[in-house]
Enzyme design. Structure first.
Site, PDB file in Angstrom:
ATOM      1  N   ALA A 299     -55.695 -63.817-166.659  1.00 18.81           N
ATOM      2  CA  ALA A 299     -54.598 -62.830-166.749  1.00 18.81           C
ATOM      3  C   ALA A 299     -53.756 -62.853-165.479  1.00 18.81           C
ATOM      4  CB  ALA A 299     -55.170 -61.429-166.999  1.00 18.81           C
TER       5      ALA A 299
ATOM      6  N   ASP B  69     -61.687 -73.612-161.734  1.00 16.61           N
ATOM      7  CA  ASP B  69     -62.765 -73.139-162.614  1.00 16.61           C
ATOM      8  C   ASP B  69     -63.810 -74.224-162.809  1.00 16.61           C
ATOM      9  OD1 ASP B  69     -62.597 -70.488-164.701  1.00 16.61           O
ATOM     10  OD2 ASP B  69     -64.133 -71.995-165.164  1.00 16.61           O
TER      11      ASP B  69
ATOM     12  N   TYR C 280     -76.413 -58.046-159.111  1.00 14.91           N
ATOM     13  CA  TYR C 280     -74.944 -58.012-159.286  1.00 14.91           C
ATOM     14  C   TYR C 280     -74.367 -56.867-158.449  1.00 14.91           C
ATOM     15  CZ  TYR C 280     -70.407 -57.584-161.700  1.00 14.91           C
ATOM     16  OH  TYR C 280     -69.061 -57.512-161.989  1.00 14.91           O
TER      17      TYR C 280
ATOM     18  N   ALA D  82     -75.641 -55.418-155.816  1.00 13.62           N
ATOM     19  CA  ALA D  82     -75.748 -55.730-154.379  1.00 13.62           C
ATOM     20  C   ALA D  82     -74.627 -56.662-153.935  1.00 13.62           C
ATOM     21  CB  ALA D  82     -77.109 -56.367-154.089  1.00 13.62           C
TER      22      ALA D  82
ATOM     23  N   LYS E  56     -71.681 -56.980-155.185  1.00 15.62           N
ATOM     24  CA  LYS E  56     -70.367 -56.331-155.209  1.00 15.62           C
ATOM     25  C   LYS E  56     -70.231 -55.333-154.047  1.00 15.62           C
ATOM     26  CE  LYS E  56     -68.798 -58.704-158.666  1.00 15.62           C
ATOM     27  NZ  LYS E  56     -67.734 -59.691-158.453  1.00 15.62           N
TER      28      LYS E  56
HETATM   29  N1  LIG Z   1     -65.520 -57.955-166.982  1.00 12.33           N
HETATM   30  C1  LIG Z   1     -65.855 -56.877-166.295  1.00 12.33           C
HETATM   31  O1  LIG Z   1     -66.209 -55.837-166.891  1.00 12.33           O
HETATM   32  C2  LIG Z   1     -65.757 -56.866-164.815  1.00 12.33           C
HETATM   33  C3  LIG Z   1     -65.660 -58.021-164.061  1.00 12.33           C
HETATM   34  N2  LIG Z   1     -65.609 -57.932-162.704  1.00 12.33           N
HETATM   35  C4  LIG Z   1     -65.502 -59.127-161.878  1.00 12.33           C
HETATM   36  O2  LIG Z   1     -64.298 -59.803-162.187  1.00 12.33           O
HETATM   37  C5  LIG Z   1     -64.464 -61.192-161.946  1.00 12.33           C
HETATM   38  C6  LIG Z   1     -64.014 -61.977-163.172  1.00 12.33           C
HETATM   39  O3  LIG Z   1     -64.812 -61.576-164.250  1.00 12.33           O
HETATM   40  P1  LIG Z   1     -64.435 -61.801-165.783  1.00 12.33           P
HETATM   41  O4  LIG Z   1     -63.070 -62.254-165.912  1.00 12.33           O
HETATM   42  O5  LIG Z   1     -64.895 -60.608-166.487  1.00 12.33           O
HETATM   43  O6  LIG Z   1     -65.454 -62.984-166.107  1.00 12.33           O
HETATM   44  P2  LIG Z   1     -65.390 -64.169-167.196  1.00 12.33           P
HETATM   45  O7  LIG Z   1     -66.781 -64.637-167.369  1.00 12.33           O
HETATM   46  O8  LIG Z   1     -64.644 -63.720-168.393  1.00 12.33           O
HETATM   47  O9  LIG Z   1     -64.531 -65.285-166.432  1.00 12.33           O
HETATM   48  C7  LIG Z   1     -65.022 -65.834-165.257  1.00 12.33           C
HETATM   49  C8  LIG Z   1     -64.489 -67.235-165.069  1.00 12.33           C
HETATM   50  O10 LIG Z   1     -65.103 -67.720-163.887  1.00 12.33           O
HETATM   51  C9  LIG Z   1     -65.598 -69.019-164.104  1.00 12.33           C
HETATM   52  N3  LIG Z   1     -66.740 -69.273-163.242  1.00 12.33           N
HETATM   53  C10 LIG Z   1     -67.980 -68.758-163.322  1.00 12.33           C
HETATM   54  N4  LIG Z   1     -68.775 -69.263-162.362  1.00 12.33           N
HETATM   55  C11 LIG Z   1     -68.005 -70.116-161.655  1.00 12.33           C
HETATM   56  C12 LIG Z   1     -68.264 -70.965-160.568  1.00 12.33           C
HETATM   57  N5  LIG Z   1     -69.478 -71.052-160.006  1.00 12.33           N
HETATM   58  N6  LIG Z   1     -67.254 -71.721-160.085  1.00 12.33           N
HETATM   59  C13 LIG Z   1     -66.021 -71.663-160.638  1.00 12.33           C
HETATM   60  N7  LIG Z   1     -65.729 -70.895-161.690  1.00 12.33           N
HETATM   61  C14 LIG Z   1     -66.715 -70.124-162.198  1.00 12.33           C
HETATM   62  C15 LIG Z   1     -65.971 -69.053-165.587  1.00 12.33           C
HETATM   63  O11 LIG Z   1     -66.003 -70.388-166.095  1.00 12.33           O
HETATM   64  C16 LIG Z   1     -64.875 -68.186-166.187  1.00 12.33           C
HETATM   65  O12 LIG Z   1     -63.761 -68.974-166.570  1.00 12.33           O
HETATM   66  C17 LIG Z   1     -65.934 -61.386-161.576  1.00 12.33           C
HETATM   67  O13 LIG Z   1     -66.054 -61.447-160.187  1.00 12.33           O
HETATM   68  C18 LIG Z   1     -66.599 -60.136-162.118  1.00 12.33           C
HETATM   69  O14 LIG Z   1     -67.770 -59.815-161.440  1.00 12.33           O
HETATM   70  C19 LIG Z   1     -65.625 -56.729-162.045  1.00 12.33           C
HETATM   71  C20 LIG Z   1     -65.725 -55.567-162.750  1.00 12.33           C
HETATM   72  C21 LIG Z   1     -65.780 -55.544-164.174  1.00 12.33           C
HETATM   73  C1  LIG Z   2     -70.453 -57.490-166.587  1.00 11.84           C
HETATM   74  C2  LIG Z   2     -70.326 -56.731-165.386  1.00 11.84           C
HETATM   75  C3  LIG Z   2     -69.418 -55.621-165.613  1.00 11.84           C
HETATM   76  C4  LIG Z   2     -69.457 -54.716-164.473  1.00 11.84           C
HETATM   77  C5  LIG Z   2     -68.516 -53.635-164.727  1.00 11.84           C
HETATM   78  C6  LIG Z   2     -68.737 -52.541-163.839  1.00 11.84           C
HETATM   79  O1  LIG Z   2     -68.006 -52.378-162.917  1.00 11.84           O
HETATM   80  C7  LIG Z   2     -69.820 -51.715-164.165  1.00 11.84           C
HETATM   81  C8  LIG Z   2     -70.086 -50.675-163.425  1.00 11.84           C
HETATM   82  C9  LIG Z   2     -71.061 -49.737-163.931  1.00 11.84           C
HETATM   83  C10 LIG Z   2     -72.359 -49.740-163.209  1.00 11.84           C
HETATM   84  O2  LIG Z   2     -73.105 -50.867-163.464  1.00 11.84           O
HETATM   85  C11 LIG Z   2     -72.982 -48.459-163.712  1.00 11.84           C
HETATM   86  C12 LIG Z   2     -71.860 -47.624-164.041  1.00 11.84           C
HETATM   87  O3  LIG Z   2     -71.897 -46.503-164.432  1.00 11.84           O
HETATM   88  C13 LIG Z   2     -70.606 -48.337-163.781  1.00 11.84           C
HETATM   89  C14 LIG Z   2     -69.505 -47.859-164.682  1.00 11.84           C
HETATM   90  C15 LIG Z   2     -68.288 -47.843-163.936  1.00 11.84           C
HETATM   91  C16 LIG Z   2     -67.197 -47.123-164.659  1.00 11.84           C
HETATM   92  C17 LIG Z   2     -66.675 -46.061-163.782  1.00 11.84           C
HETATM   93  C18 LIG Z   2     -65.501 -45.359-164.349  1.00 11.84           C
HETATM   94  C19 LIG Z   2     -65.300 -44.091-163.602  1.00 11.84           C
HETATM   95  C20 LIG Z   2     -64.139 -43.330-164.080  1.00 11.84           C
HETATM   96  O4  LIG Z   2     -63.588 -43.586-165.137  1.00 11.84           O
HETATM   97  O5  LIG Z   2     -63.747 -42.428-163.344  1.00 11.84           O
END
Ligand SMILES: NC(=O)C1=CN([C@@H]2O[C@H](COP(=O)(O)OP(=O)(O)OC[C@H]3O[C@@H](n4cnc5c(N)ncnc54)[C@H](O)[C@@H]3O)[C@@H](O)[C@H]2O)C=CC1
Ligand SMILES: CCCCCC(=O)/C=C/[C@H]1[C@H](O)CC(=O)[C@@H]1CCCCCCC(=O)O
Length: 261
Positions: free
Chosen positions: A20, A36, A151, A153, A155
């Site tokens: 995005a 990637d 995870y 830790a 972050k």
């Molecule tokens: N989806 C969620 O709810 C949330 C995600 N995040 C963080 O946002 C970031 C992006 O997450 P998403 O877009 O959800 O994940 P996603 O899994 O949809 O996309 C991640 C991308 O990173 C690539 N990738 C994974 N390991 C890699 C590596 N070792 N080297 C190079 N590329 C690699 C994957 O191939 C993929 O294209 C991450 O750091 C995640 O922890 C944070 C909060 C919430």
């Molecule tokens: C796949 C990994 C996704 C991680 C997404 C994330 O940030 C998760 C956080 C949660 C944590 O593991 C336990 C929680 O309760 C978190 C939820 C965070 C949402 C907060 C929204 C607060 C608000 O709306 O004010």
């Protein structure tokens, strides 16, 4: 705001949040290196972006960010192709409690390496022209869950490292603004993987707790996270910001108590 002439590198750029923001950067006329691990996805994504934005604006570089040498080559490759570097988004991340050492490597060690490499190419200390770094953390750094301890830790670690580096950048006059971004749940393939025993190991039994949290707090769209990133890139008054993005409050900032003696 136009980012014409600016060059960005986005890790984990072929899918989810990374994809995005690659799209938003191209819309703002930046040149983008989409980095990637997933070659097929990266090539498919680049073909779609070329069709939408024209060839020569986006390059795909296959790289596992956990491989330090490959990451160094990827930064150099970007500069070789586009001439310089202005924006780095350390976004690649995984949630794997079974292979938790890999999670530390990808989510924390690679973010540290990516920040240091970004500074080599952008810091005024090295005779470069400055820039912006965004390190992707998570709301998991503020609200923990028994479902993903390592995870969580990593972050926390991203925020601590980023804030300290933002201070170093100010005090060292690097000309580089360094930020952390903390989204709540976002609708990406990563979110589906948290139900998988192969990823979560023994903590998978807490998945219902996690899913309850998701329905309580809601799930964001990747485009809103890209909007937050674009604000961090374009608002030059921001430095060392910790941006949070949630359904209840939208894009906002975490505030810290000033340190007292
Ligand atoms: N989806 C969620 O709810 C949330 C995600 N995040 C963080 O946002 C970031 C992006 O997450 P998403 O877009 O959800 O994940 P996603 O899994 O949809 O996309 C991640 C991308 O990173 C690539 N990738 C994974 N390991 C890699 C590596 N070792 N080297 C190079 N590329 C690699 C994957 O191939 C993929 O294209 C991450 O750091 C995640 O922890 C944070 C909060 C919430
Ligand atoms: C796949 C990994 C996704 C991680 C997404 C994330 O940030 C998760 C956080 C949660 C944590 O593991 C336990 C929680 O309760 C978190 C939820 C965070 C949402 C907060 C929204 C607060 C608000 O709306 O004010």
């Amino acid at each position: 705001m136009s980012l014409n002439g600016k060059v960005a590198l986005v890790t984990g750029g072929a899918q989810g949040i990374g994809r995005a923001v690659v799209q938003s950067l191209l819309q703002s006329s930046a040149k983008v290196a989409m980095v990637d691990l997933n070659k097929d996805l990266g090539e498919e994504c680049k073909a779609q972006l070329d069709a939408e934005f024209g060839e020569g604006n986006c390059t795909f570089i296959e790289c596992d960010v956990a491989n330090g040498d490959a990451l160094r080559d990827t930064f150099q490759n970007t500069v070789d192709q586009f001439g310089h570097l202005d924006i780095v988004i350390n976004n690649a991340g995984i949630t794997n409690e079974k292979d938790w050492e890999k999670t530390i490597q990808v989510n924390l060690t690679s973010v540290i390496k990516g920040t240091y490499l970004a500074l080599e190419h952008m810091s005024k200390e090295n005779g470069k022209q400055g820039g912006t770094i965004i390190n992707v953390s998570s709301m998991a750094a503020f609200m923990h869950s028994p479902h993903q301890p390592v995870y969580t830790a990593t972050k926390h670690g991203v925020i601590g490292f980023t804030r300290a580096m933002a201070d170093a950048a100010i005090q060292g006059d690097y000309g580089v603004r360094i930020h952390a971004l903390c989204p709540a749940f976002v609708d990406t393939p990563l979110l589906q993987s948290v139900e998988d025993e192969d990823n979560m190991g023994k903590f998978v039994k807490f998945k219902d707790d996690f899913k309850r949290s998701m329905s309580k707090f809601g799930v964001l769209q990747p485009s809103l996270i890209a909007e937050g990133m674009m604000r961090l890139i374009t608002d030059t008054s921001l430095h060392g910001a910790v941006m949070k993005i949630t359904c209840s409050k939208g894009i906002h900032f975490h505030t810290y108590e000033p340190m007292s003696a």
